[in-house]
Enzyme design. Structure first.
Site, short mmCIF file in Angstrom:
data_model
loop_
_atom_site.label_atom_id
_atom_site.label_comp_id
_atom_site.label_asym_id
_atom_site.label_seq_id
_atom_site.Cartn_x
_atom_site.Cartn_y
_atom_site.Cartn_z
CG LEU A 1 -2.06 -0.96 1.11
CD1 LEU A 1 -2.94 -1.05 2.54
CD2 LEU A 1 -2.91 -0.73 0.08
CE1 TYR B 1 13.53 -10.85 -12.37
CE2 TYR B 1 14.97 -12.48 -11.71
CZ TYR B 1 14.49 -11.53 -12.50
OH TYR B 1 15.12 -11.38 -13.68
CE LYS C 1 -20.37 1.18 7.40
NZ LYS C 1 -20.77 0.65 5.93
CB CYS D 1 27.84 -0.74 -10.44
SG CYS D 1 28.84 -1.51 -9.34
N GLY E 1 27.62 -1.64 -15.47
CA GLY E 1 27.82 -0.96 -16.67
C GLY E 1 28.86 -0.25 -17.07
CD GLN F 1 32.41 -4.31 -12.57
OE1 GLN F 1 32.09 -5.50 -12.79
NE2 GLN F 1 32.92 -4.14 -11.36
CG HIS G 1 25.27 1.70 -7.27
ND1 HIS G 1 24.63 1.04 -8.26
CD2 HIS G 1 26.14 0.62 -6.52
CE1 HIS G 1 25.01 0.01 -8.37
NE2 HIS G 1 25.92 -0.47 -7.61
CD GLU H 1 22.18 3.73 -8.90
OE1 GLU H 1 23.28 4.43 -9.14
OE2 GLU H 1 22.15 2.43 -8.78
N1 GLN Z 1 28.91 -7.79 -10.41
C1 GLN Z 1 29.70 -6.74 -10.40
C2 GLN Z 1 30.56 -6.74 -9.11
O1 GLN Z 1 30.26 -7.20 -8.19
C3 GLN Z 1 28.92 -5.03 -10.41
C4 GLN Z 1 28.22 -4.94 -9.10
C5 GLN Z 1 27.07 -4.14 -9.48
O2 GLN Z 1 26.77 -3.68 -10.43
N2 GLN Z 1 26.60 -3.33 -8.37
O3 GLN Z 1 31.54 -5.87 -9.19
#
Ligand code: GLN
Length: 542
Positions: free
Chosen positions: A15, A54, A222, A380, A382, A384, A514, A516
Site C-alpha cells: 500500500l 525479484y 463509519k 557499476c 555498466g 565494467q 551508484h 543514483e
Molecule cells: N557484479 C559486479 C561486481 O560485483 C557489479 C556489481 C554492481 O553492479 N553493483 O563487481
C-alpha cells in the site's frame, strides 16, 4: 524530547507504507522539525543484501555500508537525511544479537524468550542512535496479523505503555477498495484490520486510508465510529499522479496537522511546501521529453531499479524535461542485435548487475552507444562492461573479461583481495560468505583535473556509495588510454579506477559506484543532470 511515530499496515501489502512514512517525514521537516526514519522488517534475513531483486526489489546502500530495504531510499529522497545502519532492522538482525548475547552468557542462565528478550532488543533498536531528532518515524514491514510480525507489534505496544501516549503515535495504513458491482467504497477491510490491531493491544491514533477515489464523509464517519478514531483522523490517501505530490496531498487532507495535535503541538507553524510545489510543477509541465533506454536484467520488476528510475526523473527535473524510460531486457539483444530497439533513444544506460546472463546483450548496447555517438551512462556493472568492450574491440585484448564470469586470460575486471578504507585495510577472499562482503558504502574518489566529470561535479574529491566485489584492473590503464578510454577518477590511494570516460564521444561515462542512491528531487545528482542534458542535446540531432 524525541517522539516516536509507528507506522503499521493492514489489509494487503504494497500500500506504500514507505512512501507514506517518507512523505510524513518531509512534512514534519517542512514544519522545522528534525526527523529520522527507520524500517523494521520482520523477515529472518539479517539484511536484504543476499535477496534476489525479484523477491525484494533494489538493495539500498547507506553511507556506512549497510545493505537495506528500498524504503530507506524513499526516506532519503524525501527528507535528505542520510540513512544509517541503525535505521534498518530485521528480525534476523535482532535474533542474531539475542543469540550472540546468549552464547556470551549475558542472560545469566535465564531462559531466553521472545518476550522479554527479543522484544527488549527491538525496543532498544527503536530508541537507540536517534540523534536527538524531534520525531523518529518507524515503519513496521509486513501486514498486521502476519505471524512473524508479532514480536514487533508487541514491542511497539510496550513502547507506548512505557513512554506514554504523548510521546508515541500509532498510524495505521489501510485500504478502502471500490467494489464496482456495488458501486461503493467498502470500509469492512479497514474495520477488520483495526480489530486485528486492537486484539494485540494497539489502538491506532490515526488511519491513513488508501483509496482510488474520494472517500465520502459518510464512509469516513463509519470508519471513525467502528475503529474508535476521531473522524478528522481518518485521512484519505488518494492515488496521485507522481509520488512527489504525496506531501502536498497529505497536508491538504490534514495529516500533519492531526499529528501535531496528537502531540500537543497545535501551535507549530504551518509547513513550508515551496520546494514540493516547485518539483510538482516541473514534473507536470516539462518543456520537452527525452527517451532513455535502460538495458538490464530485472527490467520486468520496476522495484529492482527504484533509485535509478527516480534519479533519471530528477535529471529530468534539472533540465525541465520529462524522461521517458524504456526498460529493455538485455537478453533480447543476444538474438536480435541492439540496433532496432536503440535507434530512437537519446541516451543509453546500463545499470548495476551481477552474473553472466545478459552480458553479451549489454555489451551490444555499449558498442551501439559508442559507435553511434549516443550518450552512454554505465553504472557499476555498466562501467565494467564498458571497460571490457573497449579492451576487446579497441585495445585488441581479445581475452579481456571479468573474473566474475570465471577464469580469463586478461582480467581487466578482477577481484581485489584487499583495499583501504579510512585507516583500515579490508580483506576478502573468493570463498567468503556472500552477505556483507562486497565493497559497501561511501568511499572517496579523486577526480582528474582535466576530466569531464571534474567539470560536472565542480569539485576535486567526491564521496559516493559502492556495492560490488570486482574492480577495474589498474594494470590495464595504459592500454585503455590508448584505446580512447581514460581513467577520470581514482580511489585516494591511486589503486582503484572509479570513473572512466571517453574524450572522442559526446557523453560516455562509466562509474564504479551508484550515484543514483544519492540523488534527490530537490537536489538532482550532477551526473544524472548532465546525462539528461546530453540526451536533450542528442534529441535535437535526431
Ligand atoms: N557484479 C559486479 C561486481 O560485483 C557489479 C556489481 C554492481 O553492479 N553493483 O563487481
Amino acid at each position: 524530547m524525541t517522539r516516536f511515530i509507528l507506522v503499521t499496515g493492514g489489509v494487503v501489502s504494497s500500500l506504500g507504507k514507505g512512501l507514506s512514512s517518507a512523505a510524513l517525514g518531509a512534512l514534519l521537516q517542512a514544519r522545522g522539525f528534525k526527523v529520522r526514519l527507520r524500517k523494521f522488517d520482520p523477515y529472518l534475513n539479517v539484511d536484504p543484501g543476499t535477496m534476489s531483486p525479484y523477491q525484494h526489489g533494489e538493495v539500498y546502500v547507506t553511507d556506512d555500508g549497510a545493505e537495506t530495504d528500498l524504503d530507506l531510499g524513499h526516506y532519503e529522497r524525501f527528507t535528505g537525511v542520510p540513512a544509517r545502519r541503525s535505521d534498518s532492522v530485521t528480525a534476523g538482525k535482532i535474533y542474531s544479537t539475542v543469540i550472540a548475547n546468549e552464547r556470551r552468557g549475558d542472560y545469566l542462565g535465564g531462559t531466553v524468550q521472545v518476550i522479554p528478550h527479543v522484544t527488549d532488543a527491538i525496543k532498544q533498536a527503536i530508541v537507540t542512535d536517534t540523534d536527538d531528532a524531534d520525531f523518529v518515524l518507524i515503519e513496521i514491514g509486513g501486514t498486521v496479523g502476519d505471524i512473524e510480525g508479532l514480536p514487533f507489534f508487541e514491542s511497539i505496544r510496550q513502547l507506548a505503555y512505557e513512554l506514554g501516549r504523548d510521546r508515541v503515535m500509532f498510524v495505521h495504513l489501510t485500504l478502502v477498495p471500490y467494489i464496482s458491482s456495488a458501486g461503493e467504497l467498502k470500509t469492512k477491510p479497514t474495520q477488520h484490520s483495526v480489530k486485528e490491531l486492537r486484539s494485540i493491544g494497539i489502538q491506532p491514533d490515526l488511519l491513513l486510508c488508501r483509496s482510488d477515489r474520494e472517500i465520502p464523509q459518510s464512509q469516513r464517519r463509519k470508519i471513525a465510529l467502528f475503529c474508535n478514531v476521531p473522524e478528522q483522523r481518518v485521512i484519505p490517501a488518494l492515488d496521485v499522479e507522481n509520488i512527489y505530490q504525496v506531501p502536498i496531498s497529505y497536508h491538504q487532507q490534514g495529516f500533519d496537522t492531526q499529528v501535531m495535535q496528537h502531540f500537543g503541538l497545535a501551535d507549530a507553524p504551518p509547513p513550508d511546501l515551496a520546494v514540493w510545489h516547485e518539483i510538482v510543477r516541473s514534473l507536470q509541465s516539462p518543456e520537452g521529453e527525452v527517451s532513455i533506454a535502460v538495458v538490464g536484467k530485472y527490467t520486468g520488476l520496476r522495484d529492482a531499479y527504484k533509485s535509478l528510475a527516480e534519479a533519471l526523473t530528477h535529471g529530468g527535473i534539472a533540465n525541465n524535461v520529462r524522461v521517458d524510460m524504456q526498460w529493455i531486457e538485455a537478453d533480447i539483444f543476444e538474438t536480435d542485435g541492439a540496433a532496432q530497439q536503440l535507434e530512437a533513444v537519446h541516451g543509453i544506460l546500463v545499470p548495476g548487475g551481477f552474473g553472466e546472463r545478459g552480458v553479451s546483450g549489454k555489451m551490444a548496447a555499449v558498442t551501439f552507444a559508442r559507435t553511434k555517438a549516443v550518450p552512454y551512462f554505465g553504472i557499476c556493472f555498466g562501467m565494467q562492461l564498458a571497460v571490457i568492450e573497449t579492451a576487446r574491440n579497441l585495445a585488441g585484448i581479445e581475452g579481456a573479461s571479468s573474473t566474475e564470469f570465471g577464469h580469463c586470460q586478461d582480467p581487466v575486471i578482477g577481484l581485489m583481495t584487499e583495499w583501504g578504507h579510512g585507516e583500515t585495510v579490508e580483506r576478502r577472499n573468493v570463498g567468503d560468505d556472500l552477505g556483507g562482503t562486497m565493497r559497501l558504502g561511501a568511499y572517496d574518489a579523486v577526480l582528474s583535473p582535466d576530466s569531464r566529470v571534474r567539470q560536472i561535479y565542480g569539485c576535486d574529491r567526491i564521496s559516493e556509495r559502492h556495492r560490488h566485489r570486482y574492480e577495474v584492473n589498474i594494470n590495464y590503464e595504459q592500454s585503455l588510454n590508448e584505446a580512447g578510454m581514460r581513467v577520470a577518477a581514482l580511489s585516494p590511494d591511486g589503486q582503484l579506477p572509479e570513473i572512466v570516460e571517453r574524450d572522442d564521444h559526446p557523453w560516455f561515462i562509466g562509474v564504479q559506484f551508484h550515484p543514483e542512491l544519492k540523488s534527490k528531487p530537490f537536489d538532482p545528482h550532477p551526473l544524472f543532470a548532465s546525462f539528461i542534458k546530453a540526451a536533450v542535446d542528442q534529441s535535437r540531432l535526431v
